[in-house]
Scaffold this motif. Sequence first.
Motif, PDB file in Angstrom:
ATOM      1  N   LEU A  25       0.834  -1.199   0.000  1.00  0.00           N
ATOM      2  CA  LEU A  25       0.000   0.000   0.000  1.00  0.00           C
ATOM      3  C   LEU A  25       0.871   1.253   0.000  1.00  0.00           C
ATOM      4  O   LEU A  25       0.609   2.209  -0.728  1.00  0.00           O
ATOM      5  N   ASN A  26       1.910   1.243   0.799  1.00  0.00           N
ATOM      6  CA  ASN A  26       2.818   2.381   0.868  1.00  0.00           C
ATOM      7  C   ASN A  26       3.491   2.621  -0.483  1.00  0.00           C
ATOM      8  O   ASN A  26       3.612   3.773  -0.928  1.00  0.00           O
ATOM      9  N   ALA A  27       3.904   1.542  -1.146  1.00  0.00           N
ATOM     10  CA  ALA A  27       4.524   1.680  -2.462  1.00  0.00           C
ATOM     11  C   ALA A  27       3.529   2.250  -3.464  1.00  0.00           C
ATOM     12  O   ALA A  27       3.877   3.124  -4.267  1.00  0.00           O
ATOM     13  N   ASP A  28       2.284   1.764  -3.424  1.00  0.00           N
ATOM     14  CA  ASP A  28       1.253   2.273  -4.327  1.00  0.00           C
ATOM     15  C   ASP A  28       0.985   3.757  -4.072  1.00  0.00           C
ATOM     16  O   ASP A  28       0.857   4.546  -5.013  1.00  0.00           O
ATOM     17  N   LEU A  29       0.905   4.137  -2.808  1.00  0.00           N
ATOM     18  CA  LEU A  29       0.651   5.541  -2.475  1.00  0.00           C
ATOM     19  C   LEU A  29       1.826   6.429  -2.876  1.00  0.00           C
ATOM     20  O   LEU A  29       1.628   7.556  -3.322  1.00  0.00           O
ATOM     21  N   SER A  30       3.036   5.911  -2.730  1.00  0.00           N
ATOM     22  CA  SER A  30       4.209   6.680  -3.138  1.00  0.00           C
ATOM     23  C   SER A  30       4.203   6.910  -4.645  1.00  0.00           C
ATOM     24  O   SER A  30       4.509   8.003  -5.118  1.00  0.00           O
ATOM     25  N   GLN A  31       3.818   5.862  -5.403  1.00  0.00           N
ATOM     26  CA  GLN A  31       3.749   5.996  -6.850  1.00  0.00           C
ATOM     27  C   GLN A  31       2.651   6.977  -7.247  1.00  0.00           C
ATOM     28  O   GLN A  31       2.830   7.809  -8.132  1.00  0.00           O
ATOM     29  N   LEU A  32       1.516   6.897  -6.580  1.00  0.00           N
ATOM     30  CA  LEU A  32       0.418   7.827  -6.851  1.00  0.00           C
ATOM     31  C   LEU A  32       0.846   9.260  -6.557  1.00  0.00           C
ATOM     32  O   LEU A  32       0.571  10.172  -7.334  1.00  0.00           O
ATOM     33  N   ASP A  33       1.551   9.465  -5.450  1.00  0.00           N
ATOM     34  CA  ASP A  33       2.028  10.798  -5.097  1.00  0.00           C
ATOM     35  C   ASP A  33       2.990  11.310  -6.153  1.00  0.00           C
ATOM     36  O   ASP A  33       2.898  12.465  -6.573  1.00  0.00           O
ATOM     37  N   ALA A  34       3.890  10.440  -6.615  1.00  0.00           N
ATOM     38  CA  ALA A  34       4.837  10.854  -7.649  1.00  0.00           C
ATOM     39  C   ALA A  34       4.106  11.220  -8.936  1.00  0.00           C
ATOM     40  O   ALA A  34       4.433  12.222  -9.584  1.00  0.00           O
ATOM     41  N   ASP A  35       3.098  10.432  -9.303  1.00  0.00           N
ATOM     42  CA  ASP A  35       2.314  10.733 -10.503  1.00  0.00           C
ATOM     43  C   ASP A  35       1.587  12.064 -10.362  1.00  0.00           C
ATOM     44  O   ASP A  35       1.544  12.868 -11.301  1.00  0.00           O
TER      45      ASP A  35
END
Length: 54
Positions: A25-35
């Motif tokens: 979940l943290n990795a997904d949220l980090s990717q979403l934040d970067a996007d």
Amino acid sequence: MSQEAVPSSQPKGLLQQMEELMAALNADLSQLDADLQQSATRPDASPTDGSETA
């Protein structure tokens, strides 16, 4: 009846699963934040969701 009588392997297994899910979940949220950060820095991108209607 004590809580110590419960086998410790099951809670550790559940804890391990929860840690893995939280990491994913943290990795997904980090990717979403970067996007989102990338899309916010491109002012020439045309809005396609209609969010900028006057």
